[in-house]
Design a protein around this motif. Structure first.
Motif, PDB file in Angstrom:
ATOM      1  N   LEU A 321      -5.509  -1.390  -6.336  1.00 49.16           N
ATOM      2  CA  LEU A 321      -5.024  -2.765  -6.364  1.00 49.16           C
ATOM      3  C   LEU A 321      -3.933  -2.937  -7.423  1.00 49.16           C
ATOM      4  N   GLY A 322      -4.097  -2.266  -8.546  1.00 47.65           N
ATOM      5  CA  GLY A 322      -3.078  -2.339  -9.581  1.00 47.65           C
ATOM      6  C   GLY A 322      -1.757  -1.747  -9.121  1.00 47.65           C
ATOM      7  N   ARG A 323      -1.815  -0.609  -8.452  1.00 49.98           N
ATOM      8  CA  ARG A 323      -0.586   0.024  -7.957  1.00 49.98           C
ATOM      9  C   ARG A 323       0.112  -0.860  -6.926  1.00 49.98           C
ATOM     10  N   VAL A 324      -0.668  -1.427  -6.002  1.00 56.92           N
ATOM     11  CA  VAL A 324      -0.082  -2.281  -4.963  1.00 56.92           C
ATOM     12  C   VAL A 324       0.544  -3.518  -5.599  1.00 56.92           C
ATOM     13  N   ALA A 325      -0.132  -4.096  -6.590  1.00 54.76           N
ATOM     14  CA  ALA A 325       0.413  -5.273  -7.272  1.00 54.76           C
ATOM     15  C   ALA A 325       1.751  -4.948  -7.925  1.00 54.76           C
ATOM     16  N   GLY A 331       9.436  -5.699  -5.976  1.00 52.73           N
ATOM     17  CA  GLY A 331      10.301  -6.071  -4.862  1.00 52.73           C
ATOM     18  C   GLY A 331      10.091  -5.281  -3.597  1.00 52.73           C
ATOM     19  N   VAL A 332       9.180  -4.317  -3.601  1.00 46.72           N
ATOM     20  CA  VAL A 332       8.898  -3.526  -2.399  1.00 46.72           C
ATOM     21  C   VAL A 332       8.186  -4.403  -1.364  1.00 46.72           C
ATOM     22  N   THR A 333       8.628  -4.319  -0.117  1.00 43.88           N
ATOM     23  CA  THR A 333       7.921  -4.983   0.983  1.00 43.88           C
ATOM     24  C   THR A 333       6.786  -4.069   1.432  1.00 43.88           C
ATOM     25  N   VAL A 334       5.559  -4.521   1.202  1.00 42.16           N
ATOM     26  CA  VAL A 334       4.388  -3.712   1.545  1.00 42.16           C
ATOM     27  C   VAL A 334       3.625  -4.396   2.669  1.00 42.16           C
ATOM     28  N   VAL A 335       3.278  -3.640   3.688  1.00 44.29           N
ATOM     29  CA  VAL A 335       2.453  -4.158   4.772  1.00 44.29           C
ATOM     30  C   VAL A 335       1.375  -3.123   5.069  1.00 44.29           C
ATOM     31  N   CYS A 336       0.165  -3.587   5.365  1.00 46.11           N
ATOM     32  CA  CYS A 336      -0.950  -2.692   5.679  1.00 46.11           C
ATOM     33  C   CYS A 336      -1.338  -2.852   7.142  1.00 46.11           C
ATOM     34  N   TYR A 348     -12.803  -2.021   9.553  1.00 44.64           N
ATOM     35  CA  TYR A 348     -11.998  -1.950   8.335  1.00 44.64           C
ATOM     36  C   TYR A 348     -12.775  -2.571   7.178  1.00 44.64           C
ATOM     37  N   ASN A 349     -12.281  -2.359   5.959  1.00 43.02           N
ATOM     38  CA  ASN A 349     -12.913  -2.872   4.756  1.00 43.02           C
ATOM     39  C   ASN A 349     -12.457  -4.313   4.524  1.00 43.02           C
ATOM     40  N   ASP A 350     -13.327  -5.286   4.826  1.00 44.66           N
ATOM     41  CA  ASP A 350     -12.986  -6.702   4.689  1.00 44.66           C
ATOM     42  C   ASP A 350     -12.572  -7.063   3.267  1.00 44.66           C
ATOM     43  N   GLN A 351     -13.340  -6.600   2.297  1.00 41.57           N
ATOM     44  CA  GLN A 351     -13.098  -7.017   0.917  1.00 41.57           C
ATOM     45  C   GLN A 351     -11.741  -6.537   0.408  1.00 41.57           C
ATOM     46  N   LEU A 352     -11.429  -5.295   0.713  1.00 39.11           N
ATOM     47  CA  LEU A 352     -10.148  -4.766   0.245  1.00 39.11           C
ATOM     48  C   LEU A 352      -8.987  -5.427   0.982  1.00 39.11           C
ATOM     49  N   ALA A 353      -9.177  -5.744   2.258  1.00 39.91           N
ATOM     50  CA  ALA A 353      -8.143  -6.474   3.000  1.00 39.91           C
ATOM     51  C   ALA A 353      -7.908  -7.843   2.374  1.00 39.91           C
ATOM     52  N   ALA A 354      -8.984  -8.477   1.889  1.00 34.94           N
ATOM     53  CA  ALA A 354      -8.858  -9.775   1.235  1.00 34.94           C
ATOM     54  C   ALA A 354      -8.054  -9.666  -0.052  1.00 34.94           C
ATOM     55  N   ASN A 355      -8.300  -8.618  -0.820  1.00 32.60           N
ATOM     56  CA  ASN A 355      -7.547  -8.426  -2.047  1.00 32.60           C
ATOM     57  C   ASN A 355      -6.081  -8.137  -1.771  1.00 32.60           C
ATOM     58  N   PHE A 356      -5.795  -7.388  -0.719  1.00 32.29           N
ATOM     59  CA  PHE A 356      -4.406  -7.158  -0.329  1.00 32.29           C
ATOM     60  C   PHE A 356      -3.733  -8.487  -0.002  1.00 32.29           C
ATOM     61  N   GLU A 358      -4.460 -11.408  -1.189  1.00 33.22           N
ATOM     62  CA  GLU A 358      -4.209 -12.095  -2.466  1.00 33.22           C
ATOM     63  C   GLU A 358      -2.931 -11.612  -3.134  1.00 33.22           C
ATOM     64  N   LEU A 359      -2.632 -10.332  -2.946  1.00 28.52           N
ATOM     65  CA  LEU A 359      -1.445  -9.742  -3.566  1.00 28.52           C
ATOM     66  C   LEU A 359      -0.181  -9.989  -2.754  1.00 28.52           C
ATOM     67  N   GLY A 360      -0.332 -10.658  -1.609  1.00 33.55           N
ATOM     68  CA  GLY A 360       0.822 -10.914  -0.757  1.00 33.55           C
ATOM     69  C   GLY A 360       1.096  -9.812   0.237  1.00 33.55           C
ATOM     70  N   VAL A 361       0.089  -8.951   0.462  1.00 32.90           N
ATOM     71  CA  VAL A 361       0.235  -7.854   1.423  1.00 32.90           C
ATOM     72  C   VAL A 361      -0.626  -8.161   2.645  1.00 32.90           C
ATOM     73  N   PRO A 362      -0.012  -8.517   3.775  1.00 34.38           N
ATOM     74  CA  PRO A 362      -0.810  -8.805   4.972  1.00 34.38           C
ATOM     75  C   PRO A 362      -1.429  -7.538   5.533  1.00 34.38           C
ATOM     76  N   ALA A 363      -2.647  -7.661   6.058  1.00 34.55           N
ATOM     77  CA  ALA A 363      -3.351  -6.518   6.659  1.00 34.55           C
ATOM     78  C   ALA A 363      -3.773  -6.905   8.069  1.00 34.55           C
ATOM     79  N   PHE A 364      -3.300  -6.164   9.057  1.00 31.18           N
ATOM     80  CA  PHE A 364      -3.646  -6.472  10.441  1.00 31.18           C
ATOM     81  C   PHE A 364      -3.438  -5.233  11.301  1.00 31.18           C
ATOM     82  N   ALA A 365      -4.051  -5.247  12.463  1.00 33.54           N
ATOM     83  CA  ALA A 365      -3.845  -4.165  13.429  1.00 33.54           C
ATOM     84  C   ALA A 365      -2.572  -4.444  14.225  1.00 33.54           C
ATOM     85  N   CYS A 366      -1.891  -3.382  14.624  1.00 31.28           N
ATOM     86  CA  CYS A 366      -0.635  -3.532  15.357  1.00 31.28           C
ATOM     87  C   CYS A 366      -0.622  -2.557  16.528  1.00 31.28           C
TER      88      CYS A 366
END
Length: 406
Positions: A321-325, A331-336, A348-356, A358-366
């Motif tokens: 989480l620290g690295r992603v933050a 300025g890196v655009t990060v998407v999960c 998938y891991n719900d809790q970690l997706a929630a933290n992502f 919070e950091l402004g990193v959307p997590a979804f299936a594509c």
């Protein structure tokens, strides 16, 4: 009392139910099927009887002799299902056979592979078995993988190239270019109305530029979880990475990981080489992989990092989480992407997706068909949460939050 005479429609429907329910339904005179008809005392003949034998070998295998464990018997069965069923049903039955009967060892025989109806799931399976494929089978396995990869690439290559080129054109076209960046052909056409005949000259009120020609316009890093559950995503990621690598306007890197890390960027000329360079299986250390990818970032505000994983972290969650933050803050655009496949909603891991989130990193299936448009929006720095909503994609992890003080 004799059975009432059935209509031809009822008789056909009973035969279909008999194929679905199997041979044991014949011994149960009380067996009923939807529609109120009781009893399956119906005789199968010809092709229907052969179809029943094929289905019985797979789905009644716990009670019957099944497919056995010999290649000739499996190969005959593979040939039979292609005779009596459509390609989509064939692929489904092959997948069921692998899961129910543990026939993975049969794939190590070239004779078996030649009978297989290949698809992306089979490619994932073959890649996961590559470490134990005998020498006599390797060439056949590579041909099977090559066929599927080529088919997928033909379908997805042009949409991805067009989407990325269009997005780059929008964000890089300059109306105030430096002299070496001026697109003279387009500048002249834009200013033809300013032609002065007496001076035989055009007054260029509006300059049109190429953008920055001296380097790539975007840096793209695909960081892909290669644990066993992500097999299909690895296949699609490798193909997309190879297509992106063919574009001079972007710099593309591909990193795959489990508990170890492999940078496959040098193999991107050929997605088949990439797939055989991956090692599906093992644990997961996302934190370590992100740490490696951090070192690849040279221009944060021009970098897009796509992390493809189900977020089941086996390493340091807080470190991750620290690295992603820090990446987001730079300025890196990060998407999960929780998956890159047509397989539906992943685990998938719900809790970690929630933290992502919070950091402004959307997590979804594509799905693969939406990936080009996703990349176009990321290049233009559009709101990816809004993009997901417009495409009826659920962004995960909005409710459960894994707090650092727990």
């Amino acid at each position: 009392m004799s059975q009432p005479q059935r209509s031809s429609e009822e008789h056909e429907r009973l035969k279909r139910w008999r194929l679905v329910l199997g041979a044991e339904s014949e011994s149960d005179p009380g067996q009923s099927v939807p529609g109120g008809i009781e009893g399956l005392d119906v005789q199968l003949e010809g092709d229907e009887l052969q179809m029943d034998k094929v289905l019985q070998a797979l789905y009644d295998s716990d009670r019957k002799s099944g497919l056995g464990k010999t290649s000739p018997k499996v190969n005959r069965w593979l040939g039979d299902i292609r005779t009596y069923f459509s390609s989509s049903n064939v692929r489904m039955m092959q997948k069921d056979a692998l899961e129910r009967l543990k026939l993975h060892k049969m794939l190590l025989e070239p004779e078996t592979l030649e009978h297989i109806e290949a698809d992306v799931h089979l490619v994932g399976t073959l890649v996961s078995l590559k470490g134990i494929i005998p020498q006599k089978t390797k060439e056949t396995a590579r041909k099977v993988v090559r066929k599927v990869v080529d088919e997928i690439e033909r379908k997805l290559r042009n949409p991805l190239l067009e989407a990325v080129r269009g997005a780059l054109s929008k964000v890089t076209r300059s109306q105030r270019p430096r002299s070496k960046e001026i697109d003279w052909d387009r500048t002249i056409r834009k200013n033809l109305r300013n032609y002065l005949p007496e001076q035989k000259a055009i007054i260029p009120e509006r300059l049109v530029g190429y953008g920055r020609k001296q380097s790539s316009l975007r840096d793209i890093i695909l960081c892909v979880d290669q644990s066993g559950s992500m097999a299909t995503s690895v296949v699609y990621s490798s193909i997309f990475a190879a297509v992106l690598a063919s574009m001079r306007a972007v710099s593309t890197k591909l990193v795959v990981f489990d508990t170890e890390i492999a940078d496959l960027t040098e193999l991107l000329e050929d997605p088949v080489d990439v797939l055989f360079g991956a090692q599906l299986g093992g644990g997961t250390d996302i934190n370590r992989a992100i740490g490696y990818c951090q070192q690849l970032v040279e221009r944060p505000d021009q970098t897009i990092m796509v992390l493809i994983t189900d977020l089941y972290e086996g390493g340091d969650v807080y470190g991750l989480l620290g690295r992603v933050a820090r990446l987001v803050a730079s300025g890196v655009t990060v998407v999960c992407l929780l998956s890159l496949s047509d397989d539906g909603a992943p685990m998938y891991n719900d809790q970690l997706a929630a933290n992502f989130a919070e950091l402004g990193v959307p997590a979804f299936a594509c799905t693969p068909d939406l990936f080009p448009d996703l990349m176009a929006n990321a290049i233009q720095k559009q709101d990816l949460n809004s993009w997901a909503a417009m495409n009826n994609i659920v962004v995960r992890g909005q409710e459960e939050v894994f707090h650092h003080d727990e």
